[in-house]
Scaffold this active site. Structure first.
Site, PDB file in Angstrom:
ATOM      1  N   GLY A  14       0.794  -1.236   0.000  1.00  0.00           N
ATOM      2  CA  GLY A  14       0.000   0.000   0.000  1.00  0.00           C
ATOM      3  C   GLY A  14       0.823   1.280   0.000  1.00  0.00           C
ATOM      4  CB  SER A  15       4.340   2.172  -0.765  1.00  0.00           C
ATOM      5  OG  SER A  15       4.532   1.740  -2.083  1.00  0.00           O
ATOM      6  NE  ARG A  70      -9.324 -15.412 -12.756  1.00  0.00           N
ATOM      7  CZ  ARG A  70      -8.319 -15.068 -11.950  1.00  0.00           C
ATOM      8  NH1 ARG A  70      -8.380 -13.939 -11.271  1.00  0.00           N
ATOM      9  NH2 ARG A  70      -7.247 -15.824 -11.844  1.00  0.00           N
ATOM     10  CG  HIS A 112       2.549  -2.938 -15.448  1.00  0.00           C
ATOM     11  ND1 HIS A 112       2.129  -4.116 -14.856  1.00  0.00           N
ATOM     12  CD2 HIS A 112       3.596  -3.268 -16.227  1.00  0.00           C
ATOM     13  CE1 HIS A 112       2.880  -5.111 -15.275  1.00  0.00           C
ATOM     14  NE2 HIS A 112       3.784  -4.623 -16.119  1.00  0.00           N
TER      15      HIS A 112
HETATM   16  C1  GAR Z   1       3.801  -1.483  -7.417  1.00  0.00           C
HETATM   17  O1  GAR Z   1       5.153  -1.597  -7.783  1.00  0.00           O
HETATM   18  C2  GAR Z   1       2.913  -1.612  -8.635  1.00  0.00           C
HETATM   19  O2  GAR Z   1       3.490  -1.087  -9.796  1.00  0.00           O
HETATM   20  C3  GAR Z   1       2.779  -3.107  -8.747  1.00  0.00           C
HETATM   21  O3  GAR Z   1       2.621  -3.534  -7.421  1.00  0.00           O
HETATM   22  C4  GAR Z   1       3.382  -2.683  -6.553  1.00  0.00           C
HETATM   23  C5  GAR Z   1       2.500  -2.293  -5.393  1.00  0.00           C
HETATM   24  O4  GAR Z   1       3.234  -1.662  -4.380  1.00  0.00           O
HETATM   25  N1  GAR Z   1       1.665  -3.466  -9.561  1.00  0.00           N
HETATM   26  C6  GAR Z   1       1.674  -4.484 -10.421  1.00  0.00           C
HETATM   27  O5  GAR Z   1       2.633  -5.228 -10.569  1.00  0.00           O
HETATM   28  C7  GAR Z   1       0.396  -4.663 -11.205  1.00  0.00           C
HETATM   29  N2  GAR Z   1       0.554  -5.674 -12.188  1.00  0.00           N
HETATM   30  P1  GAR Z   1       2.493  -0.963  -3.156  1.00  0.00           P
HETATM   31  O6  GAR Z   1       1.524  -1.990  -2.571  1.00  0.00           O
HETATM   32  O7  GAR Z   1       3.580  -0.617  -2.192  1.00  0.00           O
HETATM   33  O8  GAR Z   1       1.777   0.245  -3.696  1.00  0.00           O
END
Ligand code: GAR
Length: 192
Positions: A14-15, A70, A112
Site C-alpha cells: 500500500g505504499s 472471478r 504497472h
Molecule cells: C507497485 O510496484 C505496482 O506497480 C505493482 O505492485 C506494486 C505495489 O506496491 N503493480 C503491479 O505489478 C500490477 N501488475 P504498493 O503496494 O507498495 O503500492
C-alpha cells in the site's frame, strides 16, 4: 467547488495507496476537490489496510478467496465502487485479473512497474531488471479486457546504472511510481 470521487484498490504494502491519500484526499485543486470515497483490499492481512485507516478511511475488505468465481468477485467490486460514487477507480498494486464484467462497467486506471507494452504481467520488475535493455520505467494505463494492455496515459523511465542490484532497481521504480500515480490522477480529474 466540484468534488470528484475516486476509489483505490490495493492488495499488499500500500505504499502507492498512501502516496495517493497524502497527495489527493480532500485536496483542493484549480477545478475540483478530490475525495477518496473508498479503499478496497482483497487480502485481509495486507499492510496497506493500516495505511488507509491512518487517513481515516476504513478499507472495505473483499476477500477474493470467499468467491466462487472471478465474475462473482468482480460483481462485489463493481457494486462497492458504484455505491461509493467514485467516477474513477485507481488500481494501486491490486493483484487480481479483472473480468469484462468489471472492465465494461468501471472506468479504471492501473499502475504497472514497466515500460508497457514490455513486461506485462505479475513479474514485471524482475523481467525488466534481467532484460538487456539499458532503460526501465513505469506506466499508468487505462484498464481494459487485455491484461496490462489498455491505452497508456503516462510513463516515466530511467537509465539502469552500472552496478545497480535488484533492490536498488525496485526502489527506483517505487520512487517514480510514488510521484507519477498521484500526478496522473490529478491531471485526469483536475479539468473543467
Ligand atoms: C507497485 O510496484 C505496482 O506497480 C505493482 O505492485 C506494486 C505495489 O506496491 N503493480 C503491479 O505489478 C500490477 N501488475 P504498493 O503496494 O507498495 O503500492
Amino acid at each position: 467547488m466540484v468534488i470528484k470521487k475516486i476509489a483505490i484498490l490495493f492488495s499488499g504494502e500500500g505504499s502507492n495507496l498512501e502516496k495517493l491519500l497524502a497527495a489527493l484526499h480532500n485536496q483542493v485543486f484549480e477545478h475540483c476537490q478530490i475525495e477518496v470515497a473508498t479503499t478496497i483490499c482483497n487480502r485481509p492481512n495486507a499492510a496497506g489496510i493500516e495505511k488507509s485507516r491512518s487517513y481515516g478511511i476504513e478499507p472495505l475488505i473483499i476477500d477474493h478467496t470467499l468467491y466462487g468465481s472471478r465474475e462473482a468477485f468482480d460483481e462485489a467490486l463493481v457494486e462497492a465502487i458504484h455505491r461509493s460514487g467514485a467516477e474513477l477507480t485507481v488500481l494501486a498494486g491490486f493483484m487480481r485479473f479483472l473480468t469484462p464484467y468489471f472492465t465494461q462497467q468501471v472506468k479504471a486506471i492501473n499502475l504497472h512497474p514497466s515500460l508497457l507494452p514490455l513486461f506485462k504481467g505479475g513479474n514485471a520488475i524482475k523481467e525488466s531488471f534481467d532484460s538487456p535493455m539499458k532503460i526501465a520505467g513505469i506506466s499508468v494505463h487505462y484498464v481494459s479486457e487485455e491484461l496490462d494492455g489498455g491505452e497508456i496515459i503516462a510513463q516515466r523511465c530511467f537509465e539502469k546504472s552500472e552496478g545497480m542490484n535488484l533492490e536498488d532497481f525496485e526502489a527506483k521504480i517505487h520512487t517514480l511510481e510514488h510521484e507519477l500515480l498521484p500526478e496522473t490522477v490529478k491531471n485526469l480529474l483536475n479539468r473543467n
